[in-house]
Write a protein that holds these residues in place. Structure first.
Motif, short mmCIF file in Angstrom:
data_model
loop_
_atom_site.label_atom_id
_atom_site.label_comp_id
_atom_site.label_asym_id
_atom_site.label_seq_id
_atom_site.Cartn_x
_atom_site.Cartn_y
_atom_site.Cartn_z
N LEU A 237 -7.91 1.65 -5.07
CA LEU A 237 -8.80 0.92 -4.18
C LEU A 237 -9.49 1.80 -3.15
O LEU A 237 -10.42 1.35 -2.48
CB LEU A 237 -8.02 -0.18 -3.44
CG LEU A 237 -7.35 -1.25 -4.30
CD1 LEU A 237 -6.48 -2.15 -3.43
CD2 LEU A 237 -8.41 -2.08 -5.03
N HIS A 238 -9.05 3.05 -2.98
CA HIS A 238 -9.51 3.87 -1.86
C HIS A 238 -10.99 4.19 -1.92
O HIS A 238 -11.59 4.53 -0.90
CB HIS A 238 -8.71 5.18 -1.81
CG HIS A 238 -8.92 6.06 -2.99
ND1 HIS A 238 -8.33 5.81 -4.21
CD2 HIS A 238 -9.66 7.19 -3.16
CE1 HIS A 238 -8.68 6.74 -5.07
NE2 HIS A 238 -9.49 7.59 -4.46
N GLU A 241 -12.89 0.45 -0.62
CA GLU A 241 -12.70 -0.21 0.67
C GLU A 241 -11.91 0.67 1.62
O GLU A 241 -11.27 1.65 1.21
CB GLU A 241 -11.97 -1.53 0.47
CG GLU A 241 -10.62 -1.41 -0.21
CD GLU A 241 -10.00 -2.75 -0.54
OE1 GLU A 241 -8.97 -3.09 0.09
OE2 GLU A 241 -10.55 -3.46 -1.40
N LYS A 242 -11.98 0.31 2.88
CA LYS A 242 -11.22 1.03 3.89
C LYS A 242 -9.74 0.71 3.70
O LYS A 242 -9.35 -0.46 3.71
CB LYS A 242 -11.68 0.59 5.28
CG LYS A 242 -11.00 1.29 6.43
CD LYS A 242 -11.51 0.75 7.76
CE LYS A 242 -10.73 1.34 8.92
NZ LYS A 242 -11.15 0.77 10.22
N ILE A 243 -8.93 1.72 3.55
CA ILE A 243 -7.53 1.47 3.17
C ILE A 243 -6.54 1.89 4.27
O ILE A 243 -5.34 1.95 4.02
CB ILE A 243 -7.18 2.16 1.83
CG1 ILE A 243 -7.78 3.57 1.69
CG2 ILE A 243 -7.65 1.32 0.66
CD1 ILE A 243 -7.10 4.63 2.45
N TYR A 254 -1.44 2.63 6.35
CA TYR A 254 -2.16 2.46 5.10
C TYR A 254 -1.90 1.10 4.46
O TYR A 254 -0.78 0.60 4.43
CB TYR A 254 -1.75 3.54 4.10
CG TYR A 254 -2.48 4.85 4.30
CD1 TYR A 254 -3.64 5.13 3.60
CD2 TYR A 254 -2.01 5.79 5.21
CE1 TYR A 254 -4.32 6.33 3.79
CE2 TYR A 254 -2.68 6.99 5.41
CZ TYR A 254 -3.83 7.25 4.70
OH TYR A 254 -4.51 8.42 4.89
N LYS A 255 -2.98 0.49 3.96
CA LYS A 255 -2.86 -0.63 3.05
C LYS A 255 -2.49 -0.05 1.68
O LYS A 255 -2.44 1.16 1.49
CB LYS A 255 -4.19 -1.38 2.95
CG LYS A 255 -4.71 -1.93 4.26
CD LYS A 255 -6.08 -2.56 4.06
CE LYS A 255 -6.70 -2.97 5.39
NZ LYS A 255 -8.08 -3.52 5.19
N ASN A 256 -2.26 -0.94 0.72
CA ASN A 256 -1.98 -0.46 -0.63
C ASN A 256 -3.17 0.31 -1.17
O ASN A 256 -4.32 -0.16 -1.10
CB ASN A 256 -1.65 -1.62 -1.56
CG ASN A 256 -0.22 -2.10 -1.41
OD1 ASN A 256 0.59 -1.43 -0.78
ND2 ASN A 256 0.07 -3.26 -1.96
N LEU A 257 -2.91 1.48 -1.71
CA LEU A 257 -3.96 2.28 -2.34
C LEU A 257 -4.19 1.88 -3.79
O LEU A 257 -5.20 2.24 -4.38
CB LEU A 257 -3.57 3.76 -2.29
CG LEU A 257 -3.46 4.41 -0.91
CD1 LEU A 257 -2.79 5.77 -1.02
CD2 LEU A 257 -4.82 4.55 -0.29
N SER A 259 -4.47 -0.84 -7.12
CA SER A 259 -5.03 -2.14 -7.46
C SER A 259 -4.02 -2.95 -8.28
O SER A 259 -2.96 -2.44 -8.68
CB SER A 259 -6.32 -1.98 -8.27
OG SER A 259 -6.02 -1.51 -9.58
#
Length: 578
Positions: A237-238, A241-243, A254-257, A259
């Motif tokens: 996802l990096h 979107e902003k992760i 960090y959010k999940n990198l 998908s």
């Protein structure tokens, strides 16, 4: 001739740091977290800069250059081209613009350091990967070598490959955003339930317990190309979107990198507090195996291009000590060099060393001891702290000459005692190398559980390191390696493992640190005394901390000792015990 001062800084990346060069000599360096006590902070390194200035006995007005390990002006065309092709990534570009604005505010931050004395020098922005490479290259003593930098991202690239010859570094190739081995490893670290920034070492430690059953599946995610690698972006996802966010302490959250396609491929992700199953162990092993397979392929392509015997490795991925220990066996290189701080923190030294070389007629970089560049405290200072904290009211406090101290502490270690060992300058980088260390007997099969129970309170699968006298490496390890910065995991000889179960990982390996008298006389002498008593020329070494940055000063060492069940605390010549 006037003395020149170069201040190097890393900020806007995790592990913000500062260093100072006096002419061509690296004097001191430290990461900001050692002072702020906030792990992996990216906040502006006010404390680290002030430490460096104080050690150099100057104020900010005397600094000729400030070097920063990022270049906001660099690689603009690559960024624009990516945006044109990926309009959905507009959030990422806005974040990049925000960081660029912060870089331009650097002068305001510098000005706030000292209201009386003004910085009148020049600011130099250095390409991120060039700084990474320099942090190893200029301290390697190689006159000619290939150079490899691998991390998450910096200045829109995840990797850079170069060649050093005739005192010139030329970077010939970069692997650009969004493809990254660092992102691959971080995403799978998250998938296995380790969500904090910098948790990759947990996956690495876990990997020795499993089998590479998911190698084929993960090879679809990180794929080899003719001269490098690429990610299968449908699993990430990096690039869309902003992760991450940066909290008020400067830490990257960090959010999940990864998908949902990764969940479809591998099944349910592990939750942070979920019990670790055999599947998780096998996944960890598979991640490490795929990472190594691609790394060795990349290194082979570097060798094919340059055909030299020598290689430097830098960047956050150079912290993968399990892979590092296999490079010489799996490549044609004869010698590798990795700095004690190859990640973003080391970028302050890398950027400064480039400016030093560019602004100096004398091209050689000097440093007294690259391992130990942080604060140090005299015995008199330690005594004042002991008095102020009234330790003699609650503990037995003794002062010993060093020769007596070595033999006394070595004997206590043989009695299953756990020792806090605080000497000299603090280490540069994330590894405790015998100046801010917790020490114990490697012969004790139960010592790992004992230390985790008494002090560390951490996952049981994480191993401890053997610090071994360099001249005995060939007797205990399959490879006769020189590893002063604890940067490689090597295989312990099979018939020796039974003697040192406390530092032997389940797969027969150990993340060794080689110790010489020239590098660390006190630590060398202590291990020598332990060898005389036991016939084992090594000690178990782990970092002096408890879920915090490594202790930096005597007060922090005492506080850690008091809130844990450590048996003895050694501060310089002073022995404190319950």
């Amino acid at each position: 001739m006037d003395t020149k001062y170069v201040l190097g800084i890393n900020f806007l990346h995790s592990d913000s740091s500062a260093c100072i060069f006096v002419d061509n000599t690296l004097l001191v360096a430290s990461e900001e977290e050692r002072f702020s006590r906030i792990k992996h902070t990216s906040s502006f390194p006010f404390n680290a800069i002030n430490f460096c200035l104080n050690e150099a006995k100057i104020d900010i007005s005397k600094i000729n250059y400030i070097a920063v390990n990022t270049n906001p002006f660099g690689r603009i065309s690559k960024k624009i081209l990516f945006l044109i092709k990926n309009l959905s990534a507009i959030k990422i570009s806005l974040l990049s613009l925000s960081n660029t604005k912060k870089k331009f505010n650097l002068l305001d931050l510098i000005s706030s350091l000292d209201k009386k004395n003004k910085f009148i020098g020049k600011i130099k922005f250095i390409d991120h990967h060039q700084a990474h490479i320099a942090s190893s290259l200029y301290f390697s003593n190689f006159s000619e070598c290939a150079n490899l930098s691998i991390d998450g991202f910096g200045d829109f690239a995840s990797s850079a490959i170069g060649y050093y010859q005739n005192d010139r570094l030329n970077i010939h190739k970069r692997i650009n955003f969004p493809h990254s081995m660092g992102i691959f490893y971080q995403a799978l670290t998250q998938f296995l339930g380790f969500r904090s920034y910098g948790d990759e070492y947990k996956l690495m430690g876990l990997s020795s317990y499993g089998k590479p059953k998911y190698f084929n599946e993960l090879s679809r995610i990180l794929k080899k190309t003719q001269e490098g690698f690429e990610l299968n972006l449908k699993y990430f996802l990096h690039h869309k979107e902003k992760i991450f966010e940066i909290n008020d302490q400067g830490q990257y959250i960090y959010k999940n990198l990864f998908s949902n396609n990764l969940i479809k491929l591998l099944g349910k992700e592990r939750m942070p507090n979920e019990e670790i199953s055999q599947k998780h162990l096998d996944l960890a092993k598979s991640v490490q195996a795929v990472y190594e397979d691609v790394l060795f392929h990349l290194i082979d392509s570097v060798y094919e291009k340059y055909s030299t015997d020598f290689l430097t490795i830098s960047g956050g991925c150079a912290m993968n000590s399990v892979a590092n220990g296999k490079i010489l066996k799996n490549s044609n290189f004869k010698k590798i060099y990795i700095s004690p701080n190859p990640g973003d923190g080391g970028g302050s030294i890398g950027s400064a060393s480039i400016v030093v070389k560019d602004s100096s007629k004398n091209k050689k970089i000097f440093v007294k001891n690259y391992s130990y560049l942080g604060p140090e405290y005299s015995n008199d200072h330690i005594f004042r702290v002991i008095e102020e904290k009234k330790l003699k009211n609650n503990y037995l406090v003794q002062k010993m000459n060093f020769q007596h101290l070595y033999s006394y502490v070595a004997k206590e270690i043989t009695k299953e005692k756990v020792i806090g060992w605080f000497q000299g300058r603090a280490e540069w980088g994330p590894r405790a190398l015998g100046n801010r260390s917790i020490l114990a007997d490697p012969r004790n099969a139960n010592i790992k559980d004992l230390i985790n129970l008494k002090i560390k309170r951490r996952e049981s699968f994480r191993p401890f390191a053997p610090s071994i006298l360099k001249e005995f490496v060939k007797d205990w390890f399959e490879e006769d390696s020189d590893v002063p910065y604890m940067s490689e995991v090597n295989i312990i000889k099979e018939h020796k493992r039974v003697f040192i179960p406390g530092v032997t990982h389940i797969d027969g390996s150990g993340r060794l640190q080689t110790v010489t008298k020239e590098q660390n006389e006190h630590y060398y002498n202590l291990i020598t005394e332990f060898d005389k008593l036991t016939g084992v020329p090594m000690l178990l070494n782990t970092s002096f901390n408890e879920n915090e940055p490594i202790v930096n000063n005597p007060v922090e060492a005492i506080n850690c000792y008091e809130r844990t069940d450590m048996d003895l605390l050694i501060l310089g010549n002073w022995v404190i015990q319950r």
